[in-house]
Design an enzyme around this catalytic site. Sequence first.
Site, PDB file in Angstrom:
ATOM      1  N   HIS A  14       0.813  -1.224   0.000  1.00 36.05           N
ATOM      2  CA  HIS A  14       0.000   0.000   0.000  1.00 36.05           C
ATOM      3  C   HIS A  14       0.846   1.274   0.000  1.00 36.05           C
ATOM      4  O   HIS A  14       0.336   2.346  -0.321  1.00 36.05           O
ATOM      5  CB  HIS A  14      -0.989   0.000   1.184  1.00 36.05           C
ATOM      6  CG  HIS A  14      -0.369   0.244   2.521  1.00 36.05           C
ATOM      7  ND1 HIS A  14      -0.013  -0.778   3.385  1.00 36.05           N
ATOM      8  CD2 HIS A  14      -0.031   1.389   3.171  1.00 36.05           C
ATOM      9  CE1 HIS A  14       0.476  -0.258   4.495  1.00 36.05           C
ATOM     10  NE2 HIS A  14       0.484   1.052   4.392  1.00 36.05           N
ATOM     11  N   ASP A  23       0.451  -7.632   1.461  1.00 33.41           N
ATOM     12  CA  ASP A  23       0.824  -6.232   1.644  1.00 33.41           C
ATOM     13  C   ASP A  23       2.340  -6.062   1.639  1.00 33.41           C
ATOM     14  O   ASP A  23       2.898  -5.292   2.421  1.00 33.41           O
ATOM     15  CB  ASP A  23       0.241  -5.667   2.942  1.00 33.41           C
ATOM     16  CG  ASP A  23       0.283  -4.138   2.974  1.00 33.41           C
ATOM     17  OD1 ASP A  23       0.341  -3.529   1.891  1.00 33.41           O
ATOM     18  OD2 ASP A  23       0.287  -3.563   4.072  1.00 33.41           O
ATOM     19  N   SER A  70       4.675   2.339   8.054  1.00 36.10           N
ATOM     20  CA  SER A  70       4.370   1.192   7.205  1.00 36.10           C
ATOM     21  C   SER A  70       5.573   0.814   6.347  1.00 36.10           C
ATOM     22  O   SER A  70       6.144   1.658   5.658  1.00 36.10           O
ATOM     23  CB  SER A  70       3.173   1.503   6.309  1.00 36.10           C
ATOM     24  OG  SER A  70       2.011   1.712   7.075  1.00 36.10           O
TER      25      SER A  70
END
Length: 404
Positions: free
Chosen positions: A136, A166, A250
């Site tokens: 993402h 992911d 992230s």
Amino acid sequence: MGYYDQHYPPNPQRKKKKNWLIPLLLGVIIGVLLVTVALPALVNTGILTNNEQEAETRQDLGSTKEGNGPKQVMNVDVSTQITEIIDQVAPAVVGVINIQQQIDFWQQEENSQAGEGSGVIYKKEDGTAYVVTNHHVVSGADTIEVVLFDDTRIEAKLVGSDLFSDLAVLKMDGDKIKNVIEIGTSANVKVGEPAIAIGNPLGLMFSGSVTQGIISGKERTIPQDFNQDGRADWQAEVIQTDAAINPGNSGGALININGQLIGINSMKINQTNVEGLGFAIPIDSAIPIIEQLETEGKVTRPYLGVEIYSLEEVPQTEWKNTLKLPEDIEGGVYVWSVEPLSPADRAGLKRLDVITELDGKQVRNIIDLRKILYQEKEVGDKVTVTYYREGRKQETTIELGTQK
């Protein structure tokens, strides 16, 4: 009556003086002997500590009381194992910038920064450095920039990306790369052991931020709804930690106390009444995906075509009342829905069937099932599925298809 004939009680003070005077003299004599003879002998043998030496030591460190001489500044070495580890690992954690082309008011293309995240340099080979980050973070990017710890910017190429895990892999020129993180294992992590997250929360303004916590849980599964239809499309296997993981973290590193990579920071529960719930992708699950992204640019998974959940998510009373499972069943996964024309549909699986084995290997939860399918099976393989329906044990054979 004469003076001497009168009766007077004895004088108590006079008697008391006679009683304590002699012991006092003896005590003084014994004390002098101990101080002059016995005490130095005990100090020399090491049985007692010389208080004068201790006093001198305390004086050297500086007094904190007024009137005891000038105060001195005491130098303390604050270097610890954690700070040394951070110095070594931090340069291998980078910033990742997602740049996308947009059309301005004059219908001209311009590059715009669409997002920022973190990444980890995990390999350097033949002059090329490889970075793992989150899918993402780089999704939709036209150009990707990697920002090193010293603010050097290097353009990177997307090697491959995977929505379900992911994860994404980037590669770039490795001439300026000196630090590569050491890969650990997530299989041996224990709940309660220290965990350290390194990344760029809220973007490059706080690059290289370090937060410390513990492993709060392992083998967690978090439902993922990719198409926002209100139904889970995937169950993400994650490590739970209370080390602060914020937007921008992230793709960063979750490391253990030895500085080894044990997880890729991925998400957090972002609710006002929730605190300290961060999640990372276990490195043992990530490595096979990373390797496949390197070689093929995508991940090809065998699949059954069912939406499933672990039995542990269902109250024990429903095991017997709704699923009608025998009492000796200790775990499994139950089928919530079956995709039409999928391998599972063609094999006859139905809603509320409970899968307990694949090819004779016990399936206690989703993680067990996924390990068997993704680590031991390939698309086109046939697998024997043992399941319970209405309390009856049954078997069927499924030919595995391709994950869409």
